[in-house]
Enzyme design. Structure first.
Site, PDB file in Angstrom:
ATOM      1  N   PRO A   1      43.679 -20.320  -8.007  1.00  0.00           N
ATOM      2  CA  PRO A   1      44.281 -19.708  -9.188  1.00  0.00           C
ATOM      3  C   PRO A   1      44.224 -18.180  -9.198  1.00  0.00           C
ATOM      4  CG  PRO A   1      42.233 -20.840  -9.746  1.00  0.00           C
ATOM      5  CD  PRO A   1      42.587 -21.237  -8.348  1.00  0.00           C
ATOM      6  N   ASN A   2      45.305 -17.630  -9.686  1.00  0.00           N
ATOM      7  CA  ASN A   2      45.486 -16.187  -9.908  1.00  0.00           C
ATOM      8  C   ASN A   2      45.754 -15.391  -8.634  1.00  0.00           C
ATOM      9  OD1 ASN A   2      45.048 -16.300 -12.807  1.00  0.00           O
ATOM     10  ND2 ASN A   2      42.943 -16.812 -12.292  1.00  0.00           N
TER      11      ASN A   2
ATOM     12  N   ARG B   1      46.948  -7.791  -9.774  1.00  0.00           N
ATOM     13  CA  ARG B   1      45.852  -8.179 -10.646  1.00  0.00           C
ATOM     14  C   ARG B   1      44.591  -7.416 -10.243  1.00  0.00           C
ATOM     15  NH1 ARG B   1      42.372 -13.136  -8.515  1.00  0.00           N
ATOM     16  NH2 ARG B   1      41.002 -13.455 -10.274  1.00  0.00           N
TER      17      ARG B   1
ATOM     18  N   TYR C   1      40.597  -6.454  -6.165  1.00  0.00           N
ATOM     19  CA  TYR C   1      41.241  -7.297  -5.162  1.00  0.00           C
ATOM     20  C   TYR C   1      42.190  -6.534  -4.231  1.00  0.00           C
ATOM     21  CZ  TYR C   1      39.271 -10.964  -8.079  1.00  0.00           C
ATOM     22  OH  TYR C   1      38.397 -11.766  -8.781  1.00  0.00           O
TER      23      TYR C   1
ATOM     24  N   ASN D   1      40.466 -19.824  -0.030  1.00  0.00           N
ATOM     25  CA  ASN D   1      39.941 -18.993  -1.107  1.00  0.00           C
ATOM     26  C   ASN D   1      40.245 -19.762  -2.387  1.00  0.00           C
ATOM     27  OD1 ASN D   1      39.314 -17.241  -3.127  1.00  0.00           O
ATOM     28  ND2 ASN D   1      40.343 -15.463  -2.223  1.00  0.00           N
TER      29      ASN D   1
ATOM     30  N   ALA E   1      38.558 -19.024  -8.746  1.00  0.00           N
ATOM     31  CA  ALA E   1      37.472 -19.405  -9.658  1.00  0.00           C
ATOM     32  C   ALA E   1      37.021 -20.855  -9.476  1.00  0.00           C
ATOM     33  CB  ALA E   1      37.904 -19.167 -11.097  1.00  0.00           C
TER      34      ALA E   1
ATOM     35  N   HIS F   1      33.544 -21.813  -8.024  1.00  0.00           N
ATOM     36  CA  HIS F   1      32.298 -21.863  -8.795  1.00  0.00           C
ATOM     37  C   HIS F   1      32.209 -23.091  -9.702  1.00  0.00           C
ATOM     38  CE1 HIS F   1      32.589 -17.784  -7.367  1.00  0.00           C
ATOM     39  NE2 HIS F   1      33.635 -17.551  -8.138  1.00  0.00           N
TER      40      HIS F   1
ATOM     41  N   GLU G   1      35.484 -20.423   4.182  1.00  0.00           N
ATOM     42  CA  GLU G   1      35.664 -20.001   2.781  1.00  0.00           C
ATOM     43  C   GLU G   1      35.783 -18.473   2.750  1.00  0.00           C
ATOM     44  OE1 GLU G   1      32.302 -21.307   0.510  1.00  0.00           O
ATOM     45  OE2 GLU G   1      32.762 -20.014  -1.206  1.00  0.00           O
TER      46      GLU G   1
ATOM     47  N   HIS H   1      36.368 -14.971   0.260  1.00  0.00           N
ATOM     48  CA  HIS H   1      36.492 -14.262  -1.016  1.00  0.00           C
ATOM     49  C   HIS H   1      36.840 -12.816  -0.695  1.00  0.00           C
ATOM     50  CE1 HIS H   1      34.889 -17.763  -2.856  1.00  0.00           C
ATOM     51  NE2 HIS H   1      33.882 -17.736  -2.005  1.00  0.00           N
TER      52      HIS H   1
ATOM     53  N   ARG I   1      28.878  -9.245  -8.051  1.00  0.00           N
ATOM     54  CA  ARG I   1      29.575  -9.378  -9.340  1.00  0.00           C
ATOM     55  C   ARG I   1      28.758 -10.257 -10.302  1.00  0.00           C
ATOM     56  NH1 ARG I   1      35.671 -10.827  -8.186  1.00  0.00           N
ATOM     57  NH2 ARG I   1      35.788 -10.267 -10.398  1.00  0.00           N
TER      58      ARG I   1
END
Ligand code: DHK
Length: 146
Positions: free
Chosen positions: A11-12, A19, A24, A74, A77, A80, A98, A100, A107
């Site tokens: 997502p996103n 964004r 990012y 990736n 969210a 998590h 994986e 990120h 963060r």
């Protein structure tokens, strides 16, 4: 070893480049795909996929069981929160890396835990979109037996 590498984005990440660029970066998902293709291991193909929906990501992971040699993911969210994505990845036999873009460990504490890391063969965080290139290279190495 030839095969298709699925590069899955959660997502996103469709908004990448627009964004929170201070976190990012300014590159888009199309830039990520171009850079991944430039480092594609010999004999490999790539499918770049993105969805804002957990079920769509799970369906692609299921499809990967037959159609992919390795997965770069990736999960955004869902990293998590999603035991369902972890379960789907546990049903996939090939290498999983994986990624990120940001350094999640620098963060908020809710970003420090990853369900996907329980399955991933490698985890890359904080390298910006270069992390995807490193992941594709690593999948190639793992498929070649190293
Ligand atoms: C992307 C997201 O969308 C966040 O939800 C994750 C990850 C971090 C990234 O750094 O690529 O927490």
């Amino acid at each position: 070893m030839p095969g298709t590498i699925f590069v899955l984005n959660g997502p996103n990440l469709n908004l990448l480049g627009r964004r929170q660029p201070e976190i990012y970066g300014a590159d888009t998902l199309a830039d990520v795909e171009r850079r991944c293709r430039a480092v594609l291991p010999e004999g490999c193909d790539l499918r770049m996929l993105q969805s804002n929906h957990e079920g769509a990501l799970i369906d692609w992971i299921h499809e990967a069981r037959e159609a992919a040699a390795g997965i770069v993911i990736n999960p955004g969210a869902f990293t998590h929160t999603s035991i369902a994505i972890l379960d789907a990845l546990n049903a996939f036999d090939g290498p999983v890396i994986e990624v990120h873009i940001s350094n999640v460990h620098k963060r908020e504490s809710f970003r420090h835990h990853s369900y996907v890391s329980l399955r991933a063969d490698g985890v890359i965080a904080g390298l910006g979109i270069e992390g995807y290139e490193a992941a594709v290279r690593r999948i190639g190495g793992l498929l070649a037996g190293g």
